[in-house]
Design an enzyme around this catalytic site. Structure first.
Site, PDB file in Angstrom:
ATOM      1  N   ASP A  17      38.869  37.095  39.360  1.00 13.74           N
ATOM      2  CA  ASP A  17      37.928  38.138  38.948  1.00 13.74           C
ATOM      3  C   ASP A  17      37.407  37.805  37.546  1.00 13.74           C
ATOM      4  O   ASP A  17      38.193  37.663  36.617  1.00 13.74           O
ATOM      5  CB  ASP A  17      38.677  39.481  38.941  1.00 13.74           C
ATOM      6  N   ASP A  55      31.218  38.038  41.482  1.00 15.01           N
ATOM      7  CA  ASP A  55      32.172  37.576  40.461  1.00 15.01           C
ATOM      8  C   ASP A  55      33.625  37.610  40.931  1.00 15.01           C
ATOM      9  O   ASP A  55      34.528  37.562  40.103  1.00 15.01           O
ATOM     10  CB  ASP A  55      32.023  38.415  39.188  1.00 15.01           C
ATOM     11  N   GLU A  56      33.873  37.727  42.218  1.00 16.99           N
ATOM     12  CA  GLU A  56      35.240  37.782  42.716  1.00 16.99           C
ATOM     13  C   GLU A  56      35.410  36.868  43.931  1.00 16.99           C
ATOM     14  O   GLU A  56      34.489  36.721  44.733  1.00 16.99           O
ATOM     15  CB  GLU A  56      35.602  39.213  43.166  1.00 16.99           C
TER      16      GLU A  56
END
Length: 400
Positions: free
Chosen positions: A12, A115-116
């Site tokens: 993350d 973003d993960e």
DNA sequence: TGTTGAATCCCAC
DNA sequence: CTAACGGTGGGATTCAACA
């Protein structure tokens, strides 16, 4: 690790949009200030004052600013807050670089959001070392090679790995193995459990459930009296750290495609609303066509100035992905349920997607819609050549 | 009895 | 003024209509 256990990482990016914005700006101008060192935020359109906080710096967080809150609210908390507009193309590039780096560690990778990502390290971790050492190596490499920090959660399933990546930030790796659940997860307030939102939190409160421990030790049948059947079973398993979902490498096909916009001014005129619907139809149609899919259901959404939202939908006689057909259906729906009061937001969503059946379309479409299809193709090629925003309807340009 | 559709609700990022 | 605020998408739930 026992033989049937998996090893799952969740990666993350810390304050993703703000981190990426900082790295991007520093790359362009090394003398410019690092947004990460001052109270700053990435936020929506400053001009129309309709934006929300998309990401904030650590210093902004110390003023009590939270992601998702209105920009005006954030500026009251911190008048000196530096707000910069988002730059999604840039963020997509950094996202791709991150995913490329992560893919060096396992082919079983699933990008969960911009973003993960989840990584199934079960079959590959032995190539690199001990789980925590690998995670720290990834964390270090991302910072050195890409310039931003990540948190990494380590466990035996996706739920626990995701919970672990949310522990202390930034730039840290945490494990949350099943044996650590009582110590690391159960003491947390129940709303910190993934999939517990505002509504579930309120209902748990009625039942006296405050911590994840409370939830884990409540009989599922009690939960089912206040919450949905499926949800109760799922969230009870989550509270006990149970999640058997595999890390899927290929994403399932999209189920829907939509576009909605908060208007810079409330709309009270039918003709203006129709022009907005045309712009939305055009965007949605272009996206359907570029994916080679058609839709059979169209939904129009209206949000009034009091934020009350209504939807109205219809099933089409034949699948379509032409702007004109989507637009006509949207107009009909709109006229059927608009109550003539000022409109804050308009949206169009298409569902019942299927691979475009060209033979069916050629059978049912008449010459007129054939012209529209040609128009769509022309617009699409211009969009592709000059970017999605290069072609806009006049009403869209005039707006605001 | 079971399915479909419509509208709404809920969740995440 | 009970209140200042996004866009997108997946899924569940509820109710009505229908077979």
């Amino acid at each position: 690790m026992s033989k049937n256990e998996r090893l799952i990482f969740h990666v993350d990016v810390n304050s993703a949009f703000l981190s990426w914005e900082s790295v991007h700006r520093l790359a362009a101008d090394p003398e410019s200030i690092d947004l990460r060192t001052i109270p700053s935020a990435v936020g929506g359109d400053k001009q129309s004052r309709h934006g929300i906080v998309l990401a904030k710096s650590t210093q902004a967080k110390s003023f009590g600013i939270v992601t998702g809150e209105p920009l005006t609210h954030a500026l009251q908390k911190c008048p000196s807050l530096v707000v910069v507009p988002p730059n999604f193309e840039v963020y997509t590039r950094y996202s791709e670089r991150l995913m490329n780096l992560l893919s060096e560690y396992t082919p079983t990778l699933n990008q969960f959001s911009i973003d993960e990502a989840f990584l199934d390290m079960t079959d590959t971790y032995h190539l690199f070392g001990a789980p925590m050492d690998i995670a720290n190596q990834i964390r270090d490499r991302v910072l050195k090679e890409l310039g931003f920090t990540v948190n990494i959660g380590i466990s035996t399933n996706k739920l626990l790995a995701k919970m672990a990546s949310d522990f202390k930030k930034p730039n840290l790796c945490h494990s949350l193995f099943p044996s650590e659940i009582p110590e690391k997860m159960w003491p947390l307030p129940v709303e910190e459990l993934f999939f517990v939102g505002k509504s579930a939190k309120a209902k748990f409160g009625i039942l006296g459930i405050r911590s994840i421990y409370d939830l884990a030790h409540t009989n599922v049948n009690i939960l089912k009296t206040h919450l949905g059947n499926k949800y109760s079973a799922l969230i009870h398993e989550y509270a006990n750290g149970i999640d058997e979902e595999p890390v899927e490498v290929t994403d399932p096909k999209a189920k829907g495609c939509g576009n909605s916009i908060t208007l810079s001014q409330d709309v009270i005129d039918n003709a203006i609303a129709k022009q907005v619907l045309l712009a939305l139809s055009e965007t949605v149609g272009a996206r359907l066509r570029s994916s080679n899919v058609s839709c059979s259901c169209i939904t129009v959404e209206i949000k009034y100035t009091n934020f009350q939202t209504y939807t109205h939908q219809t099933v089409l006689p034949h699948q379509t992905n032409t702007t004109a057909t989507i637009y006509e259906a949207a107009c009909r729906l709109f006229d059927e349920f608009w109550d003539n009061s000022p409109i804050r937001l308009l949206g169009i969503r298409t569902t019942k997607l299927d691979d475009t059946d060209f033979s069916q379309i050629s059978l049912f479409d008449n010459n007129q819609s054939d012209k529209f299809k040609k128009l769509d193709s022309a617009i699409d090629s211009i969009r592709n050549k000059y970017g999605i925003d290069s072609v806009k309807r006049a009403s869209f340009l005039k707006k605001g």
